[in-house]
Write a protein that holds these residues in place. Structure first.
Motif, PDB file in Angstrom:
ATOM      1  N   SER A  79      -3.771 -13.400   0.524  1.00  0.00           N
ATOM      2  CA  SER A  79      -3.038 -14.291  -0.375  1.00  0.00           C
ATOM      3  C   SER A  79      -1.609 -13.782  -0.584  1.00  0.00           C
ATOM      4  O   SER A  79      -0.649 -14.558  -0.579  1.00  0.00           O
ATOM      5  CB  SER A  79      -3.767 -14.396  -1.715  1.00  0.00           C
ATOM      6  N   PHE A  80      -1.463 -12.486  -0.744  1.00  0.00           N
ATOM      7  CA  PHE A  80      -0.154 -11.870  -0.960  1.00  0.00           C
ATOM      8  C   PHE A  80       0.774 -12.088   0.231  1.00  0.00           C
ATOM      9  O   PHE A  80       1.932 -12.457   0.070  1.00  0.00           O
ATOM     10  CB  PHE A  80      -0.329 -10.375  -1.235  1.00  0.00           C
ATOM     11  N   VAL A  81       0.273 -11.865   1.447  1.00  0.00           N
ATOM     12  CA  VAL A  81       1.129 -12.007   2.636  1.00  0.00           C
ATOM     13  C   VAL A  81       1.199 -13.445   3.133  1.00  0.00           C
ATOM     14  O   VAL A  81       2.013 -13.769   3.988  1.00  0.00           O
ATOM     15  CB  VAL A  81       0.701 -11.059   3.781  1.00  0.00           C
ATOM     16  N   GLY A  82       0.348 -14.314   2.597  1.00  0.00           N
ATOM     17  CA  GLY A  82       0.409 -15.731   2.939  1.00  0.00           C
ATOM     18  C   GLY A  82      -0.199 -16.102   4.279  1.00  0.00           C
ATOM     19  O   GLY A  82       0.130 -17.143   4.842  1.00  0.00           O
ATOM     20  N   LYS A  83      -1.062 -15.259   4.787  1.00  0.00           N
ATOM     21  CA  LYS A  83      -1.749 -15.576   6.049  1.00  0.00           C
ATOM     22  C   LYS A  83      -3.027 -14.754   6.148  1.00  0.00           C
ATOM     23  O   LYS A  83      -3.190 -13.753   5.452  1.00  0.00           O
ATOM     24  CB  LYS A  83      -0.844 -15.312   7.256  1.00  0.00           C
ATOM     25  N   ALA A  84      -3.911 -15.199   7.034  1.00  0.00           N
ATOM     26  CA  ALA A  84      -5.176 -14.483   7.227  1.00  0.00           C
ATOM     27  C   ALA A  84      -4.925 -13.262   8.087  1.00  0.00           C
ATOM     28  O   ALA A  84      -4.773 -13.354   9.301  1.00  0.00           O
ATOM     29  CB  ALA A  84      -6.209 -15.396   7.873  1.00  0.00           C
ATOM     30  N   VAL A  85      -4.843 -12.114   7.460  1.00  0.00           N
ATOM     31  CA  VAL A  85      -4.650 -10.860   8.174  1.00  0.00           C
ATOM     32  C   VAL A  85      -5.974 -10.113   8.189  1.00  0.00           C
ATOM     33  O   VAL A  85      -6.543  -9.854   9.244  1.00  0.00           O
ATOM     34  CB  VAL A  85      -3.545 -10.004   7.507  1.00  0.00           C
ATOM     35  N   LEU A  86      -6.455  -9.774   7.023  1.00  0.00           N
ATOM     36  CA  LEU A  86      -7.734  -9.081   6.916  1.00  0.00           C
ATOM     37  C   LEU A  86      -8.903 -10.064   6.962  1.00  0.00           C
ATOM     38  O   LEU A  86      -9.999  -9.697   7.356  1.00  0.00           O
ATOM     39  CB  LEU A  86      -7.775  -8.249   5.635  1.00  0.00           C
ATOM     40  N   GLY A  87      -8.663 -11.293   6.578  1.00  0.00           N
ATOM     41  CA  GLY A  87      -9.708 -12.311   6.570  1.00  0.00           C
ATOM     42  C   GLY A  87     -10.180 -12.714   7.945  1.00  0.00           C
ATOM     43  O   GLY A  87     -11.231 -13.339   8.093  1.00  0.00           O
ATOM     44  N   GLU A 101      -3.907   0.146   6.934  1.00  0.00           N
ATOM     45  CA  GLU A 101      -3.046  -0.014   8.102  1.00  0.00           C
ATOM     46  C   GLU A 101      -2.199  -1.275   7.941  1.00  0.00           C
ATOM     47  O   GLU A 101      -1.001  -1.277   8.253  1.00  0.00           O
ATOM     48  CB  GLU A 101      -3.894  -0.106   9.368  1.00  0.00           C
ATOM     49  N   GLN A 102      -2.814  -2.348   7.434  1.00  0.00           N
ATOM     50  CA  GLN A 102      -2.079  -3.583   7.198  1.00  0.00           C
ATOM     51  C   GLN A 102      -1.017  -3.404   6.105  1.00  0.00           C
ATOM     52  O   GLN A 102       0.087  -3.920   6.204  1.00  0.00           O
ATOM     53  CB  GLN A 102      -3.037  -4.725   6.839  1.00  0.00           C
ATOM     54  N   VAL A 103      -1.364  -2.674   5.055  1.00  0.00           N
ATOM     55  CA  VAL A 103      -0.395  -2.396   3.980  1.00  0.00           C
ATOM     56  C   VAL A 103       0.768  -1.602   4.556  1.00  0.00           C
ATOM     57  O   VAL A 103       1.940  -1.906   4.289  1.00  0.00           O
ATOM     58  CB  VAL A 103      -1.063  -1.638   2.814  1.00  0.00           C
ATOM     59  N   THR A 104       0.488  -0.612   5.382  1.00  0.00           N
ATOM     60  CA  THR A 104       1.527   0.203   5.996  1.00  0.00           C
ATOM     61  C   THR A 104       2.424  -0.646   6.900  1.00  0.00           C
ATOM     62  O   THR A 104       3.655  -0.539   6.848  1.00  0.00           O
ATOM     63  CB  THR A 104       0.900   1.357   6.815  1.00  0.00           C
ATOM     64  N   ASN A 105       1.823  -1.504   7.699  1.00  0.00           N
ATOM     65  CA  ASN A 105       2.601  -2.384   8.572  1.00  0.00           C
ATOM     66  C   ASN A 105       3.532  -3.278   7.767  1.00  0.00           C
ATOM     67  O   ASN A 105       4.694  -3.468   8.127  1.00  0.00           O
ATOM     68  CB  ASN A 105       1.683  -3.232   9.457  1.00  0.00           C
ATOM     69  N   PHE A 106       3.034  -3.815   6.680  1.00  0.00           N
ATOM     70  CA  PHE A 106       3.851  -4.657   5.812  1.00  0.00           C
ATOM     71  C   PHE A 106       5.029  -3.848   5.252  1.00  0.00           C
ATOM     72  O   PHE A 106       6.171  -4.300   5.249  1.00  0.00           O
ATOM     73  CB  PHE A 106       3.004  -5.235   4.664  1.00  0.00           C
ATOM     74  N   ALA A 107       4.737  -2.650   4.781  1.00  0.00           N
ATOM     75  CA  ALA A 107       5.777  -1.794   4.190  1.00  0.00           C
ATOM     76  C   ALA A 107       6.855  -1.468   5.231  1.00  0.00           C
ATOM     77  O   ALA A 107       8.039  -1.450   4.911  1.00  0.00           O
ATOM     78  CB  ALA A 107       5.162  -0.516   3.629  1.00  0.00           C
ATOM     79  N   LEU A 108       6.449  -1.216   6.466  1.00  0.00           N
ATOM     80  CA  LEU A 108       7.415  -0.916   7.517  1.00  0.00           C
ATOM     81  C   LEU A 108       8.281  -2.115   7.852  1.00  0.00           C
ATOM     82  O   LEU A 108       9.462  -1.975   8.153  1.00  0.00           O
ATOM     83  CB  LEU A 108       6.694  -0.411   8.776  1.00  0.00           C
ATOM     84  N   GLU A 109       7.700  -3.309   7.760  1.00  0.00           N
ATOM     85  CA  GLU A 109       8.453  -4.536   8.065  1.00  0.00           C
ATOM     86  C   GLU A 109       9.534  -4.800   7.031  1.00  0.00           C
ATOM     87  O   GLU A 109      10.595  -5.327   7.369  1.00  0.00           O
ATOM     88  CB  GLU A 109       7.509  -5.740   8.119  1.00  0.00           C
ATOM     89  N   ILE A 110       9.284  -4.467   5.769  1.00  0.00           N
ATOM     90  CA  ILE A 110      10.266  -4.784   4.732  1.00  0.00           C
ATOM     91  C   ILE A 110      11.233  -3.637   4.467  1.00  0.00           C
ATOM     92  O   ILE A 110      12.159  -3.787   3.678  1.00  0.00           O
ATOM     93  CB  ILE A 110       9.590  -5.211   3.400  1.00  0.00           C
ATOM     94  N   SER A 111      11.023  -2.482   5.095  1.00  0.00           N
ATOM     95  CA  SER A 111      11.935  -1.353   4.876  1.00  0.00           C
ATOM     96  C   SER A 111      13.248  -1.578   5.571  1.00  0.00           C
ATOM     97  O   SER A 111      13.367  -2.135   6.567  1.00  0.00           O
ATOM     98  CB  SER A 111      11.410  -0.049   5.404  1.00  0.00           C
TER      99      SER A 111
END
Length: 111
Positions: A79-87, A101-111
């Motif tokens: 819901s937070f990222v707006g797409k089915a990633v873990l789902g 790993e998904q949280v880390t990937n998200f953090a790297l994308e916005i850095s």
């Protein structure tokens, strides 16, 4: 290099101090809150999440199984990222390593 800071802030100044701390970091990071009950930690984090699109807030539930918590986390994250990633994974395939790993990937994308 991971930087750890302990910040003790009187409640009336907590929100502005937290915003300042986050804006000065300039990079993705993890902020961990702890404190005694009923002092406004949850309220503060929910408000910060509402005002900042890159803040994800999740809380565990007492007496909930690891699998149930992981399932709720996956739904919240998607819901937070707006797409089915873990789902997109079966619950039997999902684990905390994959979730973070998904949280880390998200953090790297916005850095």
């Amino acid at each position: 290099m991971t930087q750890k800071q302990n910040i003790s802030i009187p409640r009336p100044k907590a929100e502005s101090a937290l915003r300042d701390f986050i804006s000065k970091q300039g990079k993705s990071g993890l902020v961990y809150f702890r404190g005694r009950r009923r002092i406004g930690k949850t309220t503060l984090l929910k408000k910060l999440q509402k005002d900042n699109p890159n803040v994800f807030y999740f809380i565990g539930v007492a007496d909930e199984s690891n699998r149930e918590t992981l399932s709720r986390f996956a739904k919240s994250w998607d819901s937070f990222v707006g797409k089915a990633v873990l789902g997109r994974y079966k619950l039997t395939e999902l684990d905390w390593s994959l979730a973070f790993e998904q949280v880390t990937n998200f953090a790297l994308e916005i850095s």
